[in-house]
Design a protein around this motif. Structure first.
Motif, short mmCIF file in Angstrom:
data_model
loop_
_atom_site.label_atom_id
_atom_site.label_comp_id
_atom_site.label_asym_id
_atom_site.label_seq_id
_atom_site.Cartn_x
_atom_site.Cartn_y
_atom_site.Cartn_z
N SER A 1 -12.83 -6.48 -9.28
CA SER A 1 -14.01 -5.52 -8.83
C SER A 1 -14.41 -6.26 -7.39
CB SER A 1 -15.10 -5.78 -9.77
OG SER A 1 -15.53 -6.90 -9.81
N ILE A 2 -14.87 -5.57 -6.81
CA ILE A 2 -15.52 -5.87 -5.35
C ILE A 2 -16.96 -5.88 -5.20
CG2 ILE A 2 -15.34 -5.56 -2.95
CD1 ILE A 2 -12.45 -4.52 -3.67
N PRO B 1 -12.29 -0.17 -7.99
CA PRO B 1 -11.66 0.97 -7.64
C PRO B 1 -10.54 1.36 -8.29
CG PRO B 1 -10.90 -1.15 -6.45
CD PRO B 1 -12.01 -1.36 -7.18
N THR B 2 -10.18 2.54 -8.42
CA THR B 2 -8.92 2.82 -9.05
C THR B 2 -7.69 2.65 -8.12
OG1 THR B 2 -10.24 4.95 -9.97
CG2 THR B 2 -7.86 5.13 -10.01
N SER B 3 -6.75 2.14 -8.87
CA SER B 3 -5.55 1.30 -8.17
C SER B 3 -4.38 2.11 -8.94
CB SER B 3 -5.60 -0.09 -8.21
OG SER B 3 -7.00 -0.37 -7.55
N LEU B 4 -3.45 1.92 -7.92
CA LEU B 4 -1.81 2.07 -8.40
C LEU B 4 -1.37 0.66 -8.58
CD1 LEU B 4 0.63 3.75 -8.99
CD2 LEU B 4 1.00 3.59 -6.60
N TYR B 5 -1.16 0.35 -10.03
CA TYR B 5 -0.84 -1.08 -10.35
C TYR B 5 0.67 -1.09 -10.87
CZ TYR B 5 -0.91 -5.46 -13.18
OH TYR B 5 -0.82 -6.61 -13.85
N TYR B 6 1.33 -2.08 -10.05
CA TYR B 6 2.91 -2.29 -10.61
C TYR B 6 2.94 -3.72 -11.36
CZ TYR B 6 4.64 1.57 -7.53
OH TYR B 6 5.03 2.63 -6.64
N ARG B 7 3.71 -3.55 -12.18
CA ARG B 7 4.09 -4.94 -12.98
C ARG B 7 5.35 -5.15 -13.17
NH1 ARG B 7 0.94 -4.90 -18.29
NH2 ARG B 7 2.64 -3.60 -18.76
N PHE B 8 6.00 -6.46 -12.63
CA PHE B 8 7.41 -6.73 -12.74
C PHE B 8 7.67 -7.85 -13.78
CE2 PHE B 8 6.39 -4.86 -8.55
CZ PHE B 8 6.93 -3.63 -8.44
N THR B 9 8.57 -7.69 -14.33
CA THR B 9 8.94 -8.61 -15.09
C THR B 9 10.40 -9.09 -14.54
OG1 THR B 9 8.09 -7.99 -16.88
CG2 THR B 9 9.64 -9.84 -17.60
N LEU B 10 10.51 -10.61 -13.73
CA LEU B 10 11.55 -10.92 -13.13
C LEU B 10 12.19 -12.20 -14.18
CD1 LEU B 10 10.25 -10.76 -9.63
CD2 LEU B 10 11.80 -9.34 -10.70
N LYS B 11 13.44 -12.40 -13.83
CA LYS B 11 14.04 -13.60 -14.54
C LYS B 11 14.64 -14.35 -13.56
CE LYS B 11 17.02 -15.05 -18.18
NZ LYS B 11 17.75 -14.66 -19.37
N ASN C 1 -19.35 5.45 -1.96
CA ASN C 1 -19.77 4.32 -1.39
C ASN C 1 -19.13 3.77 -0.09
OD1 ASN C 1 -17.04 2.32 -1.50
ND2 ASN C 1 -17.11 3.39 -3.60
N VAL C 2 -19.74 2.76 0.47
CA VAL C 2 -19.42 2.62 2.02
C VAL C 2 -18.00 1.83 2.07
CG1 VAL C 2 -21.75 2.36 2.57
CG2 VAL C 2 -20.73 0.10 1.57
N ILE C 3 -17.43 1.39 1.00
CA ILE C 3 -16.10 0.76 1.17
C ILE C 3 -15.08 1.51 0.97
CG2 ILE C 3 -14.74 -1.26 0.25
CD1 ILE C 3 -17.30 -2.23 1.52
N PHE C 4 -14.62 2.06 -0.12
CA PHE C 4 -13.40 3.04 -0.60
C PHE C 4 -13.73 4.46 -0.27
CE2 PHE C 4 -13.73 -0.94 -3.60
CZ PHE C 4 -12.39 -1.48 -2.75
N PRO C 5 -12.68 5.11 -0.20
CA PRO C 5 -12.50 6.72 0.03
C PRO C 5 -12.40 7.10 -1.21
CG PRO C 5 -10.11 5.76 0.28
CD PRO C 5 -11.06 4.59 0.26
N PRO C 6 -12.98 8.43 -1.44
CA PRO C 6 -13.23 9.12 -2.64
C PRO C 6 -11.50 9.26 -3.14
CG PRO C 6 -13.60 10.60 -0.93
CD PRO C 6 -13.48 9.43 -0.21
#
Length: 172
Positions: A23-24, A38-48, A122-127
């Protein structure tokens, strides 16, 4: 560094789960403080790490993960935002990465987070874009290449679209 990394798994989700994206704190008029998730696009990578030496040892600040979208994903992103959120030099919304050292022959998770917007004004993020645009982003998010760089030098490149069966969704 030799090419010592294997991509074991790639997952992507659109989420506003504070435990995942954080959160911010913002202060608006008359010093009213609130925390925005914020609603976010979250990528998770498992690397070896398949080598006999640690990867990224003591140089984590010099490691950069980059998503290079294919043509379809780039069109979807440009239609939703009017800009390429994956271009971190021009991204106006915000992004973050989490990288870790990987011991020899070990597996670790890395993540990239791209802010998409906020449900409330809000003043920070776009809709947020329309629901249909978010669905198109989620569906196409793995039509891309993950590039891993260290000290500005590319050390690994992984096509993500072969992992489309790993698309998961939380909180939507």
């Amino acid at each position: 560094m030799k090419k010592c990394l294997l991509l074991e798994k790639a997952d992507v989700m659109i989420t506003d789960n504070e435990d995942i994206v954080g959160s911010i704190r913002i202060t608006e008029e008359k010093y009213q403080t609130q925390f925005i998730v914020p609603t976010s696009l979250y990528y998770r990578f498992t690397l070896k790490n398949i080598c006999n030496e640690s990867a990224f040892c003591s140089n984590l600040h010099n490691v950069k993960l980059t998503i290079e979208p294919d043509k379809t994903l780039l069109e979807v992103i440009n239609k939703a935002f009017g800009l390429n959120i994956y271009d971190t030099d021009k991204n106006k919304f915000g992004w973050n990465q989490i990288v870790k050292e990987i011991s020899p022959k070990e597996i670790s998770e890395f993540s990239l987070v791209y802010i998409l917007g906020e449900k409330q004004n809000n003043v920070i993020f776009p809709p947020l874009p329309l629901k249909e645009a978010l669905q198109a982003i989620k569906y196409n998010a793995l039509n891309a290449t993950l590039i891993v760089s260290q000290d500005i030098k590319e050390i690994a490149r992984f096509k993500l679209d072969s992992n489309k069966n790993n698309i998961i969704t939380l909180d939507k």
